[in-house]
Design a protein around this motif. Structure first.
Motif, PDB file in Angstrom:
ATOM      1  N   VAL A 102     -12.792 -22.303 -15.584  1.00 58.66           N
ATOM      2  CA  VAL A 102     -11.864 -22.760 -16.622  1.00 58.66           C
ATOM      3  C   VAL A 102     -10.705 -21.765 -16.645  1.00 58.66           C
ATOM      4  O   VAL A 102     -10.912 -20.556 -16.845  1.00 58.66           O
ATOM      5  CB  VAL A 102     -12.547 -22.821 -18.013  1.00 58.66           C
ATOM      6  N   PHE A 103      -9.498 -22.255 -16.390  1.00 55.55           N
ATOM      7  CA  PHE A 103      -8.312 -21.389 -16.392  1.00 55.55           C
ATOM      8  C   PHE A 103      -7.676 -21.425 -17.773  1.00 55.55           C
ATOM      9  O   PHE A 103      -7.251 -22.473 -18.248  1.00 55.55           O
ATOM     10  CB  PHE A 103      -7.291 -21.856 -15.344  1.00 55.55           C
ATOM     11  N   LEU A 104      -7.605 -20.265 -18.414  1.00 55.58           N
ATOM     12  CA  LEU A 104      -7.073 -20.160 -19.773  1.00 55.58           C
ATOM     13  C   LEU A 104      -5.796 -19.337 -19.737  1.00 55.58           C
ATOM     14  O   LEU A 104      -5.823 -18.115 -19.693  1.00 55.58           O
ATOM     15  CB  LEU A 104      -8.126 -19.488 -20.679  1.00 55.58           C
ATOM     16  N   GLY A 105      -4.646 -20.007 -19.737  1.00 59.13           N
ATOM     17  CA  GLY A 105      -3.387 -19.264 -19.692  1.00 59.13           C
ATOM     18  C   GLY A 105      -2.203 -20.190 -19.837  1.00 59.13           C
ATOM     19  O   GLY A 105      -2.330 -21.411 -19.747  1.00 59.13           O
ATOM     20  N   VAL A 106      -1.049 -19.605 -20.076  1.00 60.79           N
ATOM     21  CA  VAL A 106       0.184 -20.388 -20.199  1.00 60.79           C
ATOM     22  C   VAL A 106       0.590 -20.903 -18.813  1.00 60.79           C
ATOM     23  O   VAL A 106       1.044 -22.026 -18.664  1.00 60.79           O
ATOM     24  CB  VAL A 106       1.304 -19.520 -20.825  1.00 60.79           C
ATOM     25  N   ASP A 107       0.395 -20.059 -17.789  1.00 60.79           N
ATOM     26  CA  ASP A 107       0.758 -20.464 -16.435  1.00 60.79           C
ATOM     27  C   ASP A 107      -0.426 -20.177 -15.501  1.00 60.79           C
ATOM     28  O   ASP A 107      -0.715 -19.025 -15.185  1.00 60.79           O
ATOM     29  CB  ASP A 107       2.002 -19.687 -15.970  1.00 60.79           C
ATOM     30  N   ASN A 108      -1.121 -21.242 -15.079  1.00 62.94           N
ATOM     31  CA  ASN A 108      -2.303 -21.079 -14.224  1.00 62.94           C
ATOM     32  C   ASN A 108      -2.025 -21.378 -12.753  1.00 62.94           C
ATOM     33  O   ASN A 108      -2.949 -21.485 -11.955  1.00 62.94           O
ATOM     34  CB  ASN A 108      -3.429 -22.003 -14.711  1.00 62.94           C
ATOM     35  N   SER A 109      -0.738 -21.494 -12.384  1.00 66.22           N
ATOM     36  CA  SER A 109      -0.396 -21.933 -11.028  1.00 66.22           C
ATOM     37  C   SER A 109      -0.947 -20.995  -9.945  1.00 66.22           C
ATOM     38  O   SER A 109      -1.450 -21.441  -8.917  1.00 66.22           O
ATOM     39  CB  SER A 109       1.119 -22.097 -10.874  1.00 66.22           C
ATOM     40  N   LYS A 110      -0.894 -19.688 -10.189  1.00 63.87           N
ATOM     41  CA  LYS A 110      -1.378 -18.729  -9.188  1.00 63.87           C
ATOM     42  C   LYS A 110      -2.896 -18.865  -8.996  1.00 63.87           C
ATOM     43  O   LYS A 110      -3.409 -18.785  -7.882  1.00 63.87           O
ATOM     44  CB  LYS A 110      -1.013 -17.304  -9.610  1.00 63.87           C
ATOM     45  N   LEU A 111      -3.598 -19.109 -10.102  1.00 63.82           N
ATOM     46  CA  LEU A 111      -5.057 -19.287 -10.031  1.00 63.82           C
ATOM     47  C   LEU A 111      -5.402 -20.555  -9.249  1.00 63.82           C
ATOM     48  O   LEU A 111      -6.298 -20.557  -8.413  1.00 63.82           O
ATOM     49  CB  LEU A 111      -5.650 -19.347 -11.442  1.00 63.82           C
ATOM     50  N   HIS A 112      -4.669 -21.636  -9.545  1.00 66.43           N
ATOM     51  CA  HIS A 112      -4.908 -22.889  -8.824  1.00 66.43           C
ATOM     52  C   HIS A 112      -4.671 -22.712  -7.325  1.00 66.43           C
ATOM     53  O   HIS A 112      -5.450 -23.156  -6.497  1.00 66.43           O
ATOM     54  CB  HIS A 112      -4.007 -24.008  -9.358  1.00 66.43           C
ATOM     55  N   LYS A 113      -3.591 -22.034  -7.013  1.00 64.51           N
ATOM     56  CA  LYS A 113      -3.214 -21.836  -5.613  1.00 64.51           C
ATOM     57  C   LYS A 113      -4.334 -21.113  -4.853  1.00 64.51           C
ATOM     58  O   LYS A 113      -4.643 -21.430  -3.717  1.00 64.51           O
ATOM     59  CB  LYS A 113      -1.918 -21.010  -5.564  1.00 64.51           C
ATOM     60  N   PHE A 114      -4.970 -20.165  -5.534  1.00 69.08           N
ATOM     61  CA  PHE A 114      -6.009 -19.375  -4.867  1.00 69.08           C
ATOM     62  C   PHE A 114      -7.368 -20.085  -4.848  1.00 69.08           C
ATOM     63  O   PHE A 114      -8.065 -20.089  -3.838  1.00 69.08           O
ATOM     64  CB  PHE A 114      -6.163 -17.993  -5.525  1.00 69.08           C
ATOM     65  N   PHE A 115      -7.765 -20.682  -5.997  1.00 69.14           N
ATOM     66  CA  PHE A 115      -9.143 -21.181  -6.126  1.00 69.14           C
ATOM     67  C   PHE A 115      -9.325 -22.673  -5.845  1.00 69.14           C
ATOM     68  O   PHE A 115     -10.458 -23.102  -5.621  1.00 69.14           O
ATOM     69  CB  PHE A 115      -9.694 -20.853  -7.521  1.00 69.14           C
ATOM     70  N   ASP A 116      -8.263 -23.462  -5.891  1.00 64.46           N
ATOM     71  CA  ASP A 116      -8.427 -24.904  -5.657  1.00 64.46           C
ATOM     72  C   ASP A 116      -9.089 -25.145  -4.299  1.00 64.46           C
ATOM     73  O   ASP A 116      -8.688 -24.549  -3.285  1.00 64.46           O
ATOM     74  CB  ASP A 116      -7.070 -25.631  -5.709  1.00 64.46           C
TER      75      ASP A 116
END
Length: 444
Positions: free
Chosen positions: A372-386
């Motif tokens: 679960v990504f909890l943040g205003v901008d989760n784009s970096k997390l998506h890029k890495f973990f998707d």
């Protein structure tokens, strides 16, 4: 009369103002934000001049010396202007250190410093020593120097606090580890961050002690390079030649010039490898201060741990919720995942500090079945973990994050809040983030 200007009016700034006034200086405090009511009342009650919601440059640049809050970066316009006028800029730690003869035990490291600081304080206090706790934790060091007369101070020091430290000296310096953190503040230059951490050994002599993790590749390299003048005591996971603290055959050992201490590892209050290191660092400190074996054993076994650090919140329908909000960098999250015995739903995200998530990639893939990504901008997390974890959800509030994690979790799982990031995008602090997590978990 010497004029002292304090930039930043939080606990560190307010404490510095109180000490500066007590020492007879002309004091002025300035904060670009809004001061908390308790600090405003305190400063007004002591007739200390202050301003908030902005800085008056002429009042600040008339200082003989500036005490800077650790949160203010070196490139802030006022700091640059003060430097161009050759006004000395110091930290609260440097300032307060001038006015106490107490023994100072100083702890730094990218991870584990709050736990180790709290544990050492617990050991010394339980042993009956007259001791204060400060720095990055509890009341400011300066406030305590002004109000109390302690014989010992246990101080947690961040790299930001060490940055503006010059003549200050730790009697016992402890460096737990160095991993990438706060790189946004150090021009994304790891060596600058390392140099800040290594300031902990500054001004030490042979009569002082430097305790460090003997298996940290960065720290060991720096020790060879800097050749600290202090007497060195290292700790490692297992027994090695010349090491002061280690574990062997389910026992913890601490060897100092005067004694050998041993204790069953199962009796330690803190579990996990990273906490073994914290217990070893604290144990070496205690034995250097002549704490008896009996008192040390008791304190290492009855310590309650630190809030927001792998704190078990509740078990709901067979799902264990764990609050590790204090994990504001990737390495902290690595330790948290390493200590998990069950499958995990991991809540990640916040204000990214230049994070590299490859460090936790392997553990996430082997232990985490949902993110679960909890943040205003989760784009970096998506890029890495998707694509690496089957189920990924986004949340814009803690309530949403807790509810989504609960739905994703299976019986016997752990829901772990270990964000890897600073909290300032959605929360006031990591404490606020952890408190909100606990609140919504208890509502389930």
């Amino acid at each position: 009369m010497k004029r002292i200007v304090i930039l930043g009016g939080g606990e560190s700034g307010a404490g510095s103002a109180i000490l500066a006034q007590a020492k007879g200086f002309d004091v002025f405090l300035s904060d670009s934000g809004v001061l908390q009511d308790k600090y405003k009342q305190e400063l007004s009650g002591k007739n200390i001049l202050f301003e908030e919601k902005g800085h008056t440059e002429s009042l600040i640049l008339s200082a003989d010396e500036i005490i800077k809050s650790p949160g203010i970066p070196e490139e802030a316009p006022l700091i640059v202007a003060a430097k161009s006028k050759n006004i000395p800029i110091i930290s609260e730690i440097e300032f307060a250190g001038r006015y106490t003869d107490a023994k100072k035990i100083c702890i730094t490291g990218s991870n584990g410093k709050t736990t180790t600081t709290s544990l050492i304080y617990h050991i010394l206090k339980s042993a009956g020593l007259n001791v204060g706790l400060g720095g990055n934790i509890g009341q400011s060091f300066a406030r305590q120097v002004a109000a109390n007369n302690y014989d010992y101070y246990v101080l947690e020091l961040s790299s930001f606090q060490l940055d503006n430290m010059y003549d200050f000296k730790a009697d016992i310096a402890i460096l737990l580890n160095i991993t990438p953190d706060h790189l946004d503040r150090y021009d994304h230059d790891m060596q600058k961050y390392i140099d800040a951490k290594m300031r902990i050994v500054r001004n030490q002599t042979l009569a002082d002690a430097f305790i460090y993790w003997g298996e940290d590749p960065i720290v060991t390299k720096e020790v060879v390079k800097l050749q600290p003048k202090a007497t060195l005591y290292s700790f490692t996971e297992f027994k090695k030649e010349g090491v002061a603290g280690y574990s062997d055959n389910h026992k913890l050992y601490i060897r100092t010039p005067k004694s050998v201490f041993e204790m069953e590892q199962d009796l330690l209050a803190l579990t996990g490898t990273h906490n073994l290191y914290n217990s070893l660092a604290a144990g070496i400190t205690a034995k250097l201060l002549d704490i008896t074996d009996e008192k040390l054993r008791l304190s290492l076994s009855d310590f309650k741990g630190v809030e927001h650090r792998l704190e078990k919140v509740a078990s709901v329908k067979g799902i264990q919720f764990v609050n590790d909000s204090k994990a504001t960098n990737v390495n902290s999250c690595w330790y948290a995942l390493k200590s998990m015995k069950s499958k995990v739903v991991l809540i990640l995200g916040g204000k990214d500090k230049g994070n590299d998530y490859t460090e936790i990639e392997e553990l996430v893939m082997s232990k985490v079945h949902a993110l679960v990504f909890l943040g205003v901008d989760n784009s970096k997390l998506h890029k890495f973990f998707d694509g690496k974890v089957t189920e990924i959800e986004d949340a814009g509030s803690m309530e949403e994050a807790v509810n989504k994690a609960y739905k994703l979790a299976n019986d016997g799982d752990a829901v772990l809040l270990s964000p890897c990031c600073a909290s300032f995008d959605l929360f006031k602090s990591y404490e606020d983030r952890g408190d909100q997590f606990k609140f919504w978990v208890r509502k389930l």
